[in-house]
Motif scaffolding. Sequence first.
Motif, short mmCIF file in Angstrom:
data_model
loop_
_atom_site.label_atom_id
_atom_site.label_comp_id
_atom_site.label_asym_id
_atom_site.label_seq_id
_atom_site.Cartn_x
_atom_site.Cartn_y
_atom_site.Cartn_z
N PRO A 171 2.88 -8.33 0.37
CA PRO A 171 1.67 -7.49 0.40
C PRO A 171 0.50 -8.19 -0.28
N ILE A 172 -0.67 -8.14 0.38
CA ILE A 172 -1.89 -8.73 -0.16
C ILE A 172 -2.94 -7.64 -0.29
N LEU A 173 -3.43 -7.43 -1.50
CA LEU A 173 -4.52 -6.51 -1.77
C LEU A 173 -5.79 -7.34 -1.95
N MET A 174 -6.72 -7.20 -1.02
CA MET A 174 -7.92 -8.03 -1.04
C MET A 174 -9.04 -7.34 -1.81
N LEU A 175 -9.73 -8.10 -2.65
CA LEU A 175 -10.87 -7.61 -3.42
C LEU A 175 -12.14 -8.27 -2.92
N ARG B 149 5.42 -2.25 10.48
CA ARG B 149 4.42 -2.65 9.49
C ARG B 149 4.08 -1.48 8.58
N PRO B 150 5.06 -0.85 7.94
CA PRO B 150 4.79 0.33 7.11
C PRO B 150 3.92 0.00 5.91
N LEU C 255 1.53 -0.18 -2.59
CA LEU C 255 1.96 -1.33 -1.81
C LEU C 255 3.34 -1.80 -2.23
N LEU C 256 3.64 -1.74 -3.51
CA LEU C 256 4.96 -2.19 -3.97
C LEU C 256 6.06 -1.20 -3.60
N ARG C 257 5.70 0.02 -3.26
CA ARG C 257 6.70 0.97 -2.78
C ARG C 257 7.04 0.72 -1.32
#
Length: 240
Positions: free
Chosen positions: A80-84, A177-178, A121-123
Amino acid sequence: MHAEVIATNTVLIVDDDASIRDALADFLSGHGYAVRTAASATACDRQLAEASADLIVLDVMMPGEDGLSLCRRLSNANTPILMLSALDAVTDRIVGLEVGAWDYLTKPFEPRELLARVRALLRRPSRAGDEQRPSRGGVTFAGWWLDLEERRLRDPAGRAVSLSEGEHALLAAFVQRPGRILTRDALLDLARGMDAAPYDRAIDVAVSRLRRKLAEADPMPVIETVRGVGYRFLPTVRAA
């Protein structure tokens, strides 16, 4: 003490701004995460070569290789990538999601919102084991059972639910892609069997139709609308 400490989760923060990088590292460390940092795409590559990460928080605007290019390279790793980004236009968010980001957060933001996004996202299933993203066979989600190969669906009560070819293709795109925000263009590409013409409004109609069919059997919502961008599948998906 924080109630939701997950000591085994490692977050890699990639941002060229040392003040932001250090502040985020301190904040997430204080909530139980193992945090590593990188100031550039090159430093990120070095970090990942040494050890994998469970989630990457990635800034868009960086000197040298920018965050969009790096995200595109990392998107196949299923991390997972969280974009800022300081860019707030819908088109900027869409570009970030199209190159492989799972979620997008606009600067400035509340640290609590970042923490909520990280936890969410980690879930989501993204790593090895039973929760690896399914590519074929049977899967379960929120009590439902779906056979991706035979196009069979059963509701939480065990009753068969009929899907058209397009509805199955759309649902398959979601369950594979959940937790990831999917733009309308991405869904059009993924749901090749859709019973609709290839334009944005067709996806909205198809998602609405699929939602109604699922809600007839179980009112629990499973598909979230991300305003101006696309949709996200909410339940955890596991191999059946």
